[in-house]
Design a protein around this motif. Structure first.
Motif, short mmCIF file in Angstrom:
data_model
loop_
_atom_site.label_atom_id
_atom_site.label_comp_id
_atom_site.label_asym_id
_atom_site.label_seq_id
_atom_site.Cartn_x
_atom_site.Cartn_y
_atom_site.Cartn_z
N THR A 1 61.82 -5.86 45.90
CA THR A 1 61.50 -7.28 46.09
C THR A 1 62.71 -8.07 46.56
OG1 THR A 1 60.48 -9.23 45.05
CG2 THR A 1 62.06 -8.00 43.72
N ILE A 2 62.45 -9.10 47.34
CA ILE A 2 63.38 -10.21 47.60
C ILE A 2 62.54 -11.46 47.37
CG2 ILE A 2 64.87 -11.39 49.25
CD1 ILE A 2 65.13 -8.81 50.81
N GLU A 3 62.84 -12.22 46.34
CA GLU A 3 61.98 -13.34 45.99
C GLU A 3 62.79 -14.51 45.45
OE1 GLU A 3 60.21 -12.49 41.68
OE2 GLU A 3 59.95 -10.76 43.02
N TYR A 4 62.23 -15.71 45.61
CA TYR A 4 62.81 -16.88 44.98
C TYR A 4 62.62 -16.76 43.47
CZ TYR A 4 62.89 -18.91 49.65
OH TYR A 4 63.13 -19.14 50.97
N CYS A 5 63.66 -17.11 42.72
CA CYS A 5 63.54 -16.97 41.26
C CYS A 5 63.68 -18.33 40.59
CB CYS A 5 64.59 -15.99 40.73
SG CYS A 5 66.29 -16.51 40.92
N PRO A 6 63.10 -18.48 39.40
CA PRO A 6 63.27 -19.73 38.65
C PRO A 6 64.73 -19.93 38.26
CG PRO A 6 61.45 -18.40 37.78
CD PRO A 6 62.22 -17.53 38.73
N PHE A 7 65.22 -21.14 38.39
CA PHE A 7 66.60 -21.41 37.99
C PHE A 7 66.83 -22.90 37.79
CE2 PHE A 7 66.96 -22.26 42.49
CZ PHE A 7 68.08 -23.07 42.68
N THR A 8 67.85 -23.19 37.02
CA THR A 8 68.39 -24.54 36.90
C THR A 8 69.89 -24.46 37.15
OG1 THR A 8 68.76 -24.29 34.52
CG2 THR A 8 66.66 -25.26 35.22
N TYR A 9 70.51 -25.58 37.44
CA TYR A 9 71.96 -25.57 37.69
C TYR A 9 72.58 -26.89 37.26
CZ TYR A 9 70.94 -28.29 41.95
OH TYR A 9 70.51 -29.25 42.84
N LYS A 10 73.84 -26.80 36.87
CA LYS A 10 74.63 -27.97 36.51
C LYS A 10 75.80 -28.07 37.47
CE LYS A 10 73.64 -27.46 31.55
NZ LYS A 10 74.25 -27.27 30.20
N VAL A 11 76.13 -29.27 37.89
CA VAL A 11 77.24 -29.50 38.80
C VAL A 11 78.39 -30.14 38.03
CG1 VAL A 11 78.03 -30.72 40.86
CG2 VAL A 11 75.72 -29.74 40.79
N ASN A 12 79.53 -29.45 38.01
CA ASN A 12 80.73 -29.95 37.35
C ASN A 12 80.46 -30.40 35.91
OD1 ASN A 12 82.30 -29.47 39.63
ND2 ASN A 12 81.95 -31.53 40.45
N GLY A 13 79.67 -29.60 35.19
CA GLY A 13 79.41 -29.88 33.79
C GLY A 13 78.39 -30.96 33.52
N GLY A 14 77.67 -31.43 34.54
CA GLY A 14 76.67 -32.48 34.36
C GLY A 14 75.39 -31.95 33.74
N SER A 15 74.36 -32.74 33.82
CA SER A 15 73.07 -32.37 33.24
C SER A 15 72.39 -31.33 34.11
CB SER A 15 72.18 -33.61 33.11
OG SER A 15 71.97 -34.21 34.38
N ALA A 16 71.46 -30.57 33.51
CA ALA A 16 70.75 -29.52 34.22
C ALA A 16 69.80 -30.12 35.25
CB ALA A 16 69.98 -28.65 33.23
N GLN A 17 69.78 -29.52 36.43
CA GLN A 17 68.90 -29.95 37.51
C GLN A 17 67.92 -28.84 37.84
OE1 GLN A 17 70.89 -31.84 40.90
NE2 GLN A 17 72.81 -31.81 39.75
N ALA A 18 66.71 -29.21 38.21
CA ALA A 18 65.70 -28.23 38.61
C ALA A 18 66.13 -27.54 39.89
CB ALA A 18 64.36 -28.91 38.80
N GLY A 19 65.85 -26.24 39.98
CA GLY A 19 66.26 -25.47 41.15
C GLY A 19 65.45 -25.74 42.39
N TYR A 20 64.24 -26.32 42.21
CA TYR A 20 63.36 -26.56 43.36
C TYR A 20 63.01 -28.04 43.44
CZ TYR A 20 63.35 -21.55 43.51
OH TYR A 20 63.76 -20.25 43.60
N PHE A 21 62.20 -28.39 44.36
CA PHE A 21 61.92 -29.78 44.69
C PHE A 21 61.55 -30.62 43.47
CE2 PHE A 21 58.73 -32.96 46.19
CZ PHE A 21 59.61 -33.77 46.88
N ASN A 22 60.62 -30.12 42.66
CA ASN A 22 60.21 -30.87 41.47
C ASN A 22 59.96 -29.96 40.27
OD1 ASN A 22 57.94 -29.59 42.31
ND2 ASN A 22 56.67 -31.44 42.53
N SER A 23 60.62 -28.79 40.27
CA SER A 23 60.42 -27.81 39.21
C SER A 23 61.57 -26.82 39.22
CB SER A 23 59.09 -27.08 39.44
OG SER A 23 58.94 -25.99 38.55
N ASP A 24 61.71 -26.10 38.10
CA ASP A 24 62.69 -25.01 38.10
C ASP A 24 62.05 -23.70 38.52
OD1 ASP A 24 61.13 -24.51 35.89
OD2 ASP A 24 62.79 -24.26 34.49
N LYS A 25 60.75 -23.74 38.87
CA LYS A 25 60.04 -22.54 39.29
C LYS A 25 59.63 -22.65 40.76
CE LYS A 25 58.05 -21.56 34.72
NZ LYS A 25 58.71 -22.69 34.04
N PRO A 26 59.74 -21.55 41.51
CA PRO A 26 59.31 -21.57 42.91
C PRO A 26 57.79 -21.51 43.01
CG PRO A 26 60.00 -19.37 42.32
CD PRO A 26 60.29 -20.23 41.13
N ALA A 27 57.26 -21.96 44.14
CA ALA A 27 55.83 -21.86 44.41
C ALA A 27 55.50 -20.45 44.89
CB ALA A 27 55.42 -22.88 45.46
#
Length: 703
Positions: free
Chosen positions: A594-620
């Motif tokens: 498989t090569i697939e988009y995976c669910p993820f969140t990320y923080k920038v410079n120690g900030g709050s968690a952001q969703a990995g996708y447009f409006n979710s942490d899960k890909p469509a």
């Protein structure tokens, strides 16, 4: 097998289109508030600095690749400085350079403005990274101010000098500001592309962990005038169905050494005659008086030979009214020979690709995010096979299917990057992933190749055709020569990596002018409109170069070629992209399942968690019930995550898996130069958290 002298059997039809179309260079006057000469600066060296400052919070390198030192390769013509355990190397231009501060921070030395090419207007500086993404205000202020602590890596910067007030104005006004023959010379000056690498001199293996980064060998990350991957000990081993072909190579090393780094070399040199056809490729050309029958009869016939073409443009230049259809007739005829003589039953058994002009004839289904991007329309283009087979804009089925090209050849995705105007603001990676997916949704049983070039052609930007004044560094000063803009290392790495991850073959076109690695064999620039070669002694003024003056660098001629006239770090970047794919295939197979988009969140410079996708942490998910990317043999209709990720300027995060384990691919194109991302991914093998610094591509093995 050793390369013969270049003068013995060189086929001289190797000019890329830009060698025929480049406009003359324009000499730009220095700014009024600045001295007339750019002075190479002497710096103090400090023997200690905290590694954490330079590495940011990125994880320790993989033990597989981290124990190699960065100093074994002798790197001619670059500026170099050691600070602690770090080697800084850079290639400046006439007006723009770097200053390395005692604490290891990096400053860019550049004027605030330049006069326009016609001298009438003042042009402001606008600075971008290797993806043509504007730098953040804090990064730019630090680089032009007190300095910025950059992570280890290779950096490609460019400054556009434009008569504009804002970055948005530069983006919106490309035609008037940089290309329109009637206006560009009053609105812009020649661009400056300049490069820096920071690598450790020695490094220690990383501590064992659940995920381990695949670190690019540090010697490969060094800026260089040479295609230095050909000199380094890193070989390329790609699996069947993937290939990396080149045109330019060093003529003072053994041919077998070059072939350990590539799968194919363009058949433009007579000394390649005895090499098996499957190890060669060619841009097919048409010349006056050549009939279709002769072009078909004289073609190389081998299933693995790489067939690409410039015949459409050639026939058009010769006055042929039906130039496009005639080029396709020749390609179809060569494929007919492959069927008859080699037993081929489908184009996907061959490397029969395409003519790079066929996009203009409606044969392509690719979309261009640069012009008229509408997310809903782009998503609709990936909804079904029928939708994917349509031309840009979804108007009707493209000619690849309507005119029957599907029956006799594969696809080719455009790889000429041209200028900032065509690939601005980080869009290229997203756009190309989209187009590869659309190709395989339209025809999962056909191969897709890309043919690129490591220089700016400037078809859509007269400003770029003027090139850049590079500084070739010697102990007592600099040789200055004007030549084509050379694309950054990571820009070309991205081109190669995503092509070979999601497609089949990546080809680098270039001129066949022979090169050697000895700086003593430097010559005058052969680029159109290059002007005179000049010399600037350290602390002195710029003068014309005089080879008879013993105070200036003495050069000699080699029958094998000359030292490059522009930096070739883009060629090494393209190799590195292919090498990274090899680390996911032949070195450790982690792609086949498989090569697939995976669910993820990320923080920038120690900030709050952001969703990995447009409006979710899960890909469509798509029609396959998952978020797999479409690629050879796989069409996942309706999976269009890349569109919304681009629209929201989100990072790209993929999970891959194969017989030897799993891997993660992470790229925050819109991240800052020293920005730290803390990423948490959810995979079938469990949750994992890792950190990266900067905005380049990262790959991790999951242990």
């Amino acid at each position: 097998m050793h390369l013969p002298h270049a003068s013995k059997k060189l086929i001289s039809k190797g000019e890329s289109p830009s060698q025929q179309r480049r406009a003359p260079s324009v000499k730009v006057a220095g700014v009024a508030r600045r001295t007339a000469c750019w002075r190479p600066i002497a710096f103090h060296i400090v023997l200690a600095m905290a590694a954490a400052v330079v590495h940011g919070a990125s994880p320790a390198p993989s033990a597989t690749h981290a124990d190699q030192a960065s100093g074994s390769f002798q790197n001619p013509g670059v500026y170099s400085q050691i600070v602690g355990n770090l080697r800084f190397e850079w290639i400046p231009t006439r007006e723009v350079g770097f200053q390395i501060l005692p604490d290891g921070k990096v400053k860019i030395v550049a004027p605030l403005t330049q006069r326009s090419s016609d001298g009438k207007n003042e042009c402001r500086r606008f600075i971008y990274d290797h993806s043509h993404n504007r730098l953040s205000r804090p990064d730019a202020d630090a680089l032009f101010g007190d300095g910025l602590a950059l992570p280890v890596g290779n950096y490609g910067f460019n400054i556009l000098w434009i008569k504009a007030a804002t970055y948005d104005e530069v983006l919106a006004g490309g035609w008037t500001l940089t290309n329109n023959p009637d206006t560009y010379r009053s609105n812009s000056a020649r661009p400056d592309y300049f490069y820096l690498s920071i690598v450790p001199i020695t490094s220690a293996p990383a501590a064992p962990s659940a995920i381990q980064e695949v670190v690019i060998p540090y010697d490969l990350q060094r800026v260089s005038w040479l295609p230095h991957y050909q000199l380094l000990p890193y070989d390329l081993n790609l699996p069947d169905g993937r290939g990396f072909g080149i045109t330019r190579m060093l003529m003072d090393i053994p041919l077998e050494q070059v072939y350990r780094k590539v799968t194919q070399i363009q058949y433009m040199y007579g000394f390649l005659d005895p090499v098996p056809m499957g190890q060669k490729w060619k841009v097919l050309r048409a010349y006056k008086g050549e009939e279709n029958e002769a072009l078909i009869k004289n073609a190389a016939i081998d299933k693995s030979f790489g067939y690409l073409s410039q015949m459409d443009e050639d026939f058009g230049a010769l006055g042929e009214k039906e130039h496009l259809s005639r080029a396709q007739t020749v390609l179809k005829g060569i494929y007919g020979r492959l069927e008859k003589e080699k037993g081929v039953t489908s184009p996907n058994q061959t490397r029969m690709y395409d003519d790079y002009f066929t996009d203009l004839g409606g044969y392509s289904n690719s979309e261009n995010f640069r012009f008229d991007f509408k997310a809903d329309r782009m998503i609709a283009g990936l909804a079904s096979e029928e939708a994917a087979r349509k031309r840009a804009g979804g108007k009707d089925e493209c000619n690849y299917f309507r005119q029957g090209a599907y029956t006799y050849r594969n696809w080719m995705q455009g790889g000429y990057l041209d200028s900032f105007e065509r690939i601005p603001e980080g869009l290229r990676v997203y756009n190309e992933i989209y187009n590869f997916e659309k190709r395989f949704m339209a025809a999962p049983d056909r191969k897709v190749a890309k043919m690129g070039w490591t220089n700016a052609e400037g078809v859509n930007s007269n400003m770029y055709r003027a090139g850049t004044d590079w500084r070739l560094h010697f102990p007592d000063g600099d040789i200055l020569r004007s030549s084509e803009v050379a694309w950054p290392f990571h820009m070309m790495l991205n081109e190669s990596f995503w092509t070979l991850l999601l497609g089949n073959d990546y080809y680098l076109w270039h001129s066949s002018v022979p090169m050697v690695s000895d700086i003593a064999h430097f010559g005058d620039s052969w680029a159109a409109g290059a002007g005179k070669t000049r010399w600037q002694p350290t602390g002195g003024a710029i003068t014309d170069y005089d080879p008879k003056n013993p105070a200036q660098p003495q050069r000699t001629k080699s029958p094998k070629g000359q030292f490059p006239t522009h930096p070739h770090l883009g060629e090494s970047g393209a190799f590195t992209g292919a090498w990274l794919v090899s680390q996911l295939t032949t070195a450790s197979e982690r792609l086949s399942k498989t090569i697939e988009y995976c669910p993820f969140t990320y923080k920038v410079n120690g900030g709050s968690a952001q969703a990995g996708y447009f409006n979710s942490d899960k890909p469509a998910s798509g029609s396959l019930g998952n978020a797999k990317l479409s690629r050879p043999g796989i069409a996942n209709y309706g999976q269009a995550n890349i569109v919304k990720s681009y629209e929201a300027k989100k990072p790209i995060c993929l999970y891959t898996e194969g017989a030897d384990g799993a891997a993660l691919i992470y790229h925050n194109v819109y991240g800052g130069l020293a920005e730290v991302n803390e990423v948490t991914v959810h995979t079938p093998l469990g949750d994992h958290t890792f950190q990266v610094a900067g905005n380049s591509l990262h790959i991790f093995y999951i242990k």
